[in-house]
Scaffold this motif. Sequence first.
Motif: not given
Length: 501
Positions: A155, A300, A339, A343, A349, A393, A397, A402-403, A406
């Motif tokens: 990231p 990412c 997502l 994310c 955001s 993202p 997050a 988040a990871f 994804m």
Amino acid sequence: MASTQGTTGSPFAASVEPGSFRVTRPQNASDVTDLLRQHDIQIVDLKFTDLPGLWQHFSITLPEVHDDLFNAGIGFDGSSIRGFQEIHESDMLLRPDPTTAFVDPACDTPTLSMICDVVDPVLRQPYSRDPRYVAKKAENYLRQTGIATTCYFGPELEFFIFDSIRYGQDQHCGYYYVESGEGDWTSGRDEGAYGGGNLGYKQRYKEGYFPVPPHDTLQEIRSEIVLRLQQAGVQIEVHHHEVATAGQNEIDMRFATLTRMADNVMIYKYICKNVARRHGKVATFMPKPLFADNASGMHCHQSLWNDDQNLFYDAGGWALTSDMCRWYIGGLLQHAPALMAFCAPTTNSYKRLVPGYEAPVNLAMSQRNRSAAARIPMYSDSPNARRVEFRCPDPSANAYLAFAAMLMAGLDGIENKTDPGAPLDRNIYDLPPEEARNVRQVPGSLDEALAALETDNTFLRKGDVFTDDVIETWIDYKRTREIDTIKLRPHPWEFYLYFDT
């Protein structure tokens, strides 16, 4: 700035830090005991992540560091942690992971920090809402599918360092005020009160990318952050000023496995904030703190490997990518609206996810093109460098969630051979209206993203990676604690628009 994931060879190559030391991570409780002696440690700090994604901690003394700490764990009140337990079920356990131990560079007292897993004391099992447990389950699910052995993440976290920040809101007023000596708006300010006259060299809006000092006033602070991160065992590749005025920065970590990289993100944020504070400044990972300039993202980079073979590379494929890579992208794009609930998980955001500020709002894939949500970096033709950069993202997050989300979307794309659509290797912002209307976009608000997550979450629940409990708690928390509270409050710009009606 793109991560250089894979350009220096196998990800299994030895990691030697600059200078005279090599970071060797402890492997067990015995190694932790050795660290305590070697560094004359006086305090051990236990860190864990709440559901929204902030570190929490408490400290223990050396006599409390024994085998039972690593096996049975140590108790804490889970009802006081955001997104965790109710008061009638508050007893929880922390179990330190000895492989995460590092001498804490943010502490003056010799302190060893360890990242902990959360355990339910009744079930004697990992706690379903522990974000780190979700990340671990995602990696286990990947191996169970037989698709790959390892997922790597790299990231790029962007953040601001301000001189100060003031904000507040009550029943009769609301405001925020950012102070930054780099800010373009300070070019005419009398700075006598700040230690001298105005010395100029301000960052013009959207012109903060790569200027040298004295324009870049944060070079030394970033360098200190980098050195402290390396002391904590986080390998760094590059640091630089970012596009926005007023102190936007980026420090890029070398790629790592999913859970390890999420651990590193937490260390990264912790050290950035503490080094900034030592310099009398404040670091923020809020995506959009400034109007009319670039926001902070967390692009990412990700790839799947079988041992030392990059499964995303194909010498004959589009942009040197394999079918598996493109199906993985297909999964990211198909599930992108859901997502975004993980994310891009804040109302702020979606102040970033608007056209015109390099924001990746268009759900398309491309090579080199930063206006697409999924990009194939083309800096190197090395097989090890082939990866997808998912640009939606942002650094607000919770990296563990988040990871994991994804990866689950990408795996769903591979399992279903999801077509990502034709590459869009043009500036998508400049497409004619008749073409642009055919390009899907990310949700326009956190409300929309949560609604998408409600209807599209089967891919997350595979392998019990995201439980219903986690998804439902996340949606409820975001709606009641964030969206609803924002809806209740008038915005200052509404006074400008509507006060004279």
